[in-house]
Write a protein that holds these residues in place. Structure first.
Motif, PDB file in Angstrom:
ATOM      1  N   UNK A 194       0.916  -1.107   0.099  1.00 24.72           N
ATOM      2  CA  UNK A 194       0.192   0.076  -0.096  1.00 24.72           C
ATOM      3  C   UNK A 194       0.926   1.326  -0.004  1.00 24.72           C
ATOM      4  N   UNK A 195       1.613   1.119  -1.071  1.00 21.84           N
ATOM      5  CA  UNK A 195       2.418   2.587  -1.093  1.00 21.84           C
ATOM      6  C   UNK A 195       1.960   3.886  -1.330  1.00 21.84           C
ATOM      7  N   UNK A 196       0.893   3.752  -2.151  1.00 22.55           N
ATOM      8  CA  UNK A 196       0.105   4.892  -2.382  1.00 22.55           C
ATOM      9  C   UNK A 196      -0.545   5.492  -1.465  1.00 22.55           C
ATOM     10  N   UNK A 197      -1.200   4.653  -0.660  1.00 21.12           N
ATOM     11  CA  UNK A 197      -2.101   4.990   0.613  1.00 21.12           C
ATOM     12  C   UNK A 197      -1.169   5.625   1.503  1.00 21.12           C
ATOM     13  N   UNK A 198       0.101   4.919   1.793  1.00 23.29           N
ATOM     14  CA  UNK A 198       1.046   5.455   2.453  1.00 23.29           C
ATOM     15  C   UNK A 198       1.379   6.823   2.472  1.00 23.29           C
ATOM     16  N   UNK A 199       1.653   7.074   1.071  1.00 23.75           N
ATOM     17  CA  UNK A 199       2.012   8.361   0.717  1.00 23.75           C
ATOM     18  C   UNK A 199       0.872   9.686   1.160  1.00 23.75           C
ATOM     19  N   UNK A 200      -0.400   9.105   0.802  1.00 30.01           N
ATOM     20  CA  UNK A 200      -1.660   9.921   0.975  1.00 30.01           C
ATOM     21  C   UNK A 200      -1.861  10.186   2.416  1.00 30.01           C
ATOM     22  N   UNK A 201      -1.357   9.139   3.214  1.00 30.33           N
ATOM     23  CA  UNK A 201      -1.885   9.459   4.841  1.00 30.33           C
ATOM     24  C   UNK A 201      -0.697   9.858   5.690  1.00 30.33           C
ATOM     25  N   UNK A 202       0.409  10.151   4.984  1.00 30.78           N
ATOM     26  CA  UNK A 202       1.756  10.537   5.721  1.00 30.78           C
ATOM     27  C   UNK A 202       1.613  11.688   6.189  1.00 30.78           C
ATOM     28  N   UNK A 203       1.105  12.760   5.900  1.00 29.73           N
ATOM     29  CA  UNK A 203       0.944  13.742   6.518  1.00 29.73           C
ATOM     30  C   UNK A 203      -0.118  13.827   7.524  1.00 29.73           C
ATOM     31  N   UNK A 204      -0.870  13.070   7.600  1.00 32.32           N
ATOM     32  CA  UNK A 204      -2.138  12.690   8.669  1.00 32.32           C
ATOM     33  C   UNK A 204      -1.762  11.891   9.863  1.00 32.32           C
ATOM     34  N   UNK A 275     -10.261  15.005   6.583  1.00 35.97           N
ATOM     35  CA  UNK A 275      -9.500  14.978   5.639  1.00 35.97           C
ATOM     36  C   UNK A 275      -9.166  13.603   4.890  1.00 35.97           C
ATOM     37  N   UNK A 276      -9.037  12.558   5.955  1.00 35.94           N
ATOM     38  CA  UNK A 276      -8.743  11.192   5.413  1.00 35.94           C
ATOM     39  C   UNK A 276      -9.789  10.835   4.647  1.00 35.94           C
ATOM     40  N   UNK A 277     -10.969  10.873   5.184  1.00 36.83           N
ATOM     41  CA  UNK A 277     -12.241  10.623   4.320  1.00 36.83           C
ATOM     42  C   UNK A 277     -12.404  11.137   2.864  1.00 36.83           C
ATOM     43  N   UNK A 278     -11.874  12.260   2.700  1.00 36.28           N
ATOM     44  CA  UNK A 278     -12.014  13.051   1.450  1.00 36.28           C
ATOM     45  C   UNK A 278     -11.077  12.631   0.637  1.00 36.28           C
ATOM     46  N   UNK A 279     -10.080  11.853   0.936  1.00 39.30           N
ATOM     47  CA  UNK A 279      -8.952  11.281   0.019  1.00 39.30           C
ATOM     48  C   UNK A 279      -9.356  10.179  -1.055  1.00 39.30           C
ATOM     49  N   UNK A 280      -8.935  10.048  -2.117  1.00 37.04           N
ATOM     50  CA  UNK A 280      -9.604   8.890  -2.842  1.00 37.04           C
ATOM     51  C   UNK A 280      -8.958   7.778  -2.526  1.00 37.04           C
ATOM     52  N   UNK A 281      -9.135   7.230  -1.253  1.00 34.77           N
ATOM     53  CA  UNK A 281      -8.792   5.984  -0.977  1.00 34.77           C
ATOM     54  C   UNK A 281      -9.870   4.882  -0.537  1.00 34.77           C
ATOM     55  N   UNK A 282      -9.454   3.687  -0.305  1.00 33.50           N
ATOM     56  CA  UNK A 282     -10.774   2.644   0.066  1.00 33.50           C
ATOM     57  C   UNK A 282     -10.591   2.600   1.596  1.00 33.50           C
ATOM     58  N   UNK A 283      -9.729   3.411   2.387  1.00 36.21           N
ATOM     59  CA  UNK A 283      -9.568   3.178   3.780  1.00 36.21           C
ATOM     60  C   UNK A 283     -10.920   3.353   4.325  1.00 36.21           C
TER      61      UNK A 283
END
Length: 315
Positions: A194-204, A275-283
């Motif tokens: 999950x490299x893309x997810x890690x990059x997206x959530x890294x700041x949060x 902010x996490x919920x607004x990201x284009x993720x399946x989290x």
């Protein structure tokens, strides 16, 4: 029967020509590799050993074995929000079978190319089949297990339980259709780091790890490192479709305790959850952290739920 090869023939024929990426001053062929570290940030390194008969069937397709071996190691880099750079391979072989080696090397180097990671060295020896891979990556903002706090929300990056449901099929312990068999092999041998997810959530995110030994068995590591307790709502778990096809009666148990999905479990402060919920993720949020002795408390359908097993254990 294919011709037996010596150690240096194996290296020269199958691994020495691996493409060398950024930062490799000297790769395979000398006593050490020479690597140029990025000028800032930190290096992240991890190592896993996969043993035939325990982590994969010895008679499985060598290319699929190789793909799984490298992907599960890259998943550790994703858990730390690190980008893949280099890896080494220690390969123990019962025999130097040229046909097996050709397929294994092809699968390994294809996977390496997909994730932009360079093979820079290793070792080859005789013995029971096992594969040890060490990965090295680079991170500007590492995600650790010890940064979580009470009030943080707990997330998982995607559906759970598929690999655990697939295992009896992979081990040829259950007969299924050809389509289901292919799907089971896909989720087991080709987990997606999950490299893309890690990059997206890294700041949060305040903490993270990859789910290799089961969600509940791994989440306790965040609790212990951060000195918090976790409350998990199992009704919120995203369950992989394959679980419903193969093991619907045990879906919650497989999603909560089954390993090898290599999704991320991470925590986010309440203020950043939106902010996490607004990201284009399946989290998906599945619970929260609270004050208390490190433990994981679960509820399911409004009642306390106790795991039949804590997750995978090596011993």
């Amino acid at each position: 029967m294919s011709k037996a090869l010596g150690e240096f023939e194996i290296i020269r024929n199958y691994f020495a020509r691996a493409p060398q990426g950024e930062g490799v001053a000297l790769g395979i062929g000398d006593d050490c590799a020479l690597l140029q570290a990025p000028p800032s940030g930190q290096l992240a390194t991890s190592m896993d050993t996969l043993v035939a008969g325990r982590h994969f069937p010895a008679d499985a397709d060598p290319a699929m074995i190789a793909s799984r071996a490298l992907r599960v190691n890259i998943s550790d880099l994703a858990a730390m929000n690190a980008s893949p750079l280099w890896f080494t391979l220690a390969l123990t072989l019962p025999s130097s079978d040229a046909v097996w080696l050709k397929k294994f090397a092809a699968g390994l180097l294809e996977t390496a190319g997909q994730f932009g990671i360079s093979l820079v060295g290793g070792d080859t020896t005789a013995g029971p089949l096992s594969i040890t891979i060490q990965v090295i990556g680079h991170t500007q903002k590492p995600l650790r297990r010890d940064g979580a706090s009470p009030g943080d929300s707990i997330y998982v990056s995607g559906p759970l339980g598929a690999a655990a449901a697939a295992l009896p099929v992979v081990l040829a312990e259950r007969e299924v259709s050809e389509a289901i068999r292919r799907e089971a092999e896909q989720v087991y041998y080709f987990p997606e780091p999950q490299l893309t997810t890690a990059t997206a959530i890294g700041k949060f995110a305040t903490s993270a790890l990859d789910i290799s030994d089961g969600l509940l068995g791994d989440l306790i590591h965040i609790c212990e490192a951060s000195g918090v307790a976790a409350e998990v709502n199992l009704d919120a778990l995203p369950i992989a479709p394959l679980v419903h096809q193969l093991a619907a009666d045990n879906a919650i148990e497989l999603a909560a305790c089954g390993g090898d999905d290599y999704q991320l479990c991470f925590t986010v402060p309440e203020a950043a959850a939106g902010q996490i919920n607004q990201l284009d993720l399946a989290a998906v949020p599945i619970g929260r952290l609270v004050q208390g002795e490190p433990q994981v408390r679960c509820s399911y359908r409004g009642r306390p739920w106790v795991a039949p097993s804590p997750g995978y254990r090596h011993f």
